[in-house]
Scaffold this motif. Sequence first.
Motif, PDB file in Angstrom:
ATOM      1  N   LEU A 110       5.808   5.488   5.284  1.00 21.59           N
ATOM      2  CA  LEU A 110       5.943   4.620   6.463  1.00 21.59           C
ATOM      3  C   LEU A 110       5.781   5.361   7.987  1.00 21.59           C
ATOM      4  O   LEU A 110       5.131   5.165   8.766  1.00 21.59           O
ATOM      5  N   LEU A 111       6.663   6.418   7.977  1.00 22.21           N
ATOM      6  CA  LEU A 111       6.897   7.329   9.262  1.00 22.21           C
ATOM      7  C   LEU A 111       5.348   8.105   9.456  1.00 22.21           C
ATOM      8  O   LEU A 111       4.984   8.175  10.729  1.00 22.21           O
ATOM      9  N   ARG A 112       4.688   8.515   8.360  1.00 19.86           N
ATOM     10  CA  ARG A 112       3.585   9.321   8.579  1.00 19.86           C
ATOM     11  C   ARG A 112       2.282   8.279   8.895  1.00 19.86           C
ATOM     12  O   ARG A 112       1.482   8.728   9.454  1.00 19.86           O
ATOM     13  N   SER A 113       2.348   7.019   8.156  1.00 18.50           N
ATOM     14  CA  SER A 113       1.119   6.283   8.380  1.00 18.50           C
ATOM     15  C   SER A 113       1.011   5.380   9.610  1.00 18.50           C
ATOM     16  O   SER A 113      -0.022   4.823   9.688  1.00 18.50           O
ATOM     17  N   TYR A 114       2.270   5.192  10.098  1.00 17.58           N
ATOM     18  CA  TYR A 114       2.383   4.488  11.342  1.00 17.58           C
ATOM     19  C   TYR A 114       2.467   5.315  12.686  1.00 17.58           C
ATOM     20  O   TYR A 114       2.831   6.537  12.633  1.00 17.58           O
ATOM     21  N   PRO A 115       2.309   4.608  13.778  1.00 15.59           N
ATOM     22  CA  PRO A 115       2.513   5.597  15.021  1.00 15.59           C
ATOM     23  C   PRO A 115       4.072   5.795  15.377  1.00 15.59           C
ATOM     24  O   PRO A 115       4.334   5.354  16.720  1.00 15.59           O
ATOM     25  N   ALA A 116       4.639   6.348  14.586  1.00 16.49           N
ATOM     26  CA  ALA A 116       6.028   6.696  14.870  1.00 16.49           C
ATOM     27  C   ALA A 116       6.585   8.072  15.563  1.00 16.49           C
ATOM     28  O   ALA A 116       5.759   9.053  15.075  1.00 16.49           O
ATOM     29  N   ASP A 117       7.102   7.969  16.662  1.00 15.81           N
ATOM     30  CA  ASP A 117       7.384   9.349  17.263  1.00 15.81           C
ATOM     31  C   ASP A 117       9.029   9.636  17.053  1.00 15.81           C
ATOM     32  O   ASP A 117       9.362  10.715  17.023  1.00 15.81           O
ATOM     33  N   GLY A 118       9.683   8.792  16.276  1.00 12.63           N
ATOM     34  CA  GLY A 118      10.989   8.975  15.890  1.00 12.63           C
ATOM     35  C   GLY A 118      11.619   7.761  15.311  1.00 12.63           C
ATOM     36  O   GLY A 118      10.632   6.741  14.931  1.00 12.63           O
ATOM     37  N   CYS A 119      12.942   7.749  14.789  1.00 10.01           N
ATOM     38  CA  CYS A 119      13.186   6.671  13.882  1.00 10.01           C
ATOM     39  C   CYS A 119      14.683   6.433  13.686  1.00 10.01           C
ATOM     40  O   CYS A 119      15.349   7.359  14.107  1.00 10.01           O
ATOM     41  N   VAL A 120      14.992   5.146  13.452  1.00 12.12           N
ATOM     42  CA  VAL A 120      16.331   4.925  13.233  1.00 12.12           C
ATOM     43  C   VAL A 120      16.338   4.426  11.878  1.00 12.12           C
ATOM     44  O   VAL A 120      15.619   3.410  11.379  1.00 12.12           O
ATOM     45  N   LEU A 121      17.334   4.940  11.021  1.00 13.24           N
ATOM     46  CA  LEU A 121      17.320   4.657   9.532  1.00 13.24           C
ATOM     47  C   LEU A 121      18.460   3.456   9.377  1.00 13.24           C
ATOM     48  O   LEU A 121      19.654   3.834   9.746  1.00 13.24           O
TER      49      LEU A 121
END
Length: 198
Positions: A110-121
């Motif tokens: 999910l993080l690799r294939s979409y335009p994510a710069d950071g995340c909250v899990l």
Amino acid sequence: MARKRPEELRSHRWYGVGDRKTFDHRSRTAQMGYDKSDYAGKPVIAIINTWSDINPCHAHFRQRAEEIKRGVWQAGGFPVEMPAITLSEPFQKPSTMMYRNFLAMETEELLRSYPADGCVLMGGCDKTTPALVMGALSMGLPTIYMPAGPMLRGNWHGQVLGSGSDSRKYWRSCARAPSPKTTGRRSRKASRARPAIA
């Protein structure tokens, strides 16, 4: 940590480059109701939410996700909530352990294939925590983990009950006690077999 320039953001590949594909990304984002000012030059923060109707550990995550989004907006980011498989310890059979690595892979992809710069899990159940963290670490993005916290306790006849320990205690007491049907059958048979007392 110094704030990245817009062109240094990973999401710049989706939103900032002047080609037809990024035009398509921007038009689809507008289709969802966002203005260019909502995301242009801002870090896209993926919120990986493992909420599900069948997971009591994560029952409050719908509301928490909205609160996280507000925090991301206030900090100058663009929040994007992404659902991921829920690993519900009380319900999933034969074991949530069988699906832990699946969630880890899903989180990473999910993080690799979409335009994510950071995340909250967002997680809490036993196998959810390592799965989310493994996936995010494999991707190498800045990460915040928001734990669900302890499962809510129960109350029964004014007594506070633990979410797991008391259910096991009461199950043991129920398993030892004969059921009413069995008790009734035994007593009727016993009364027929007993000779009358004069």
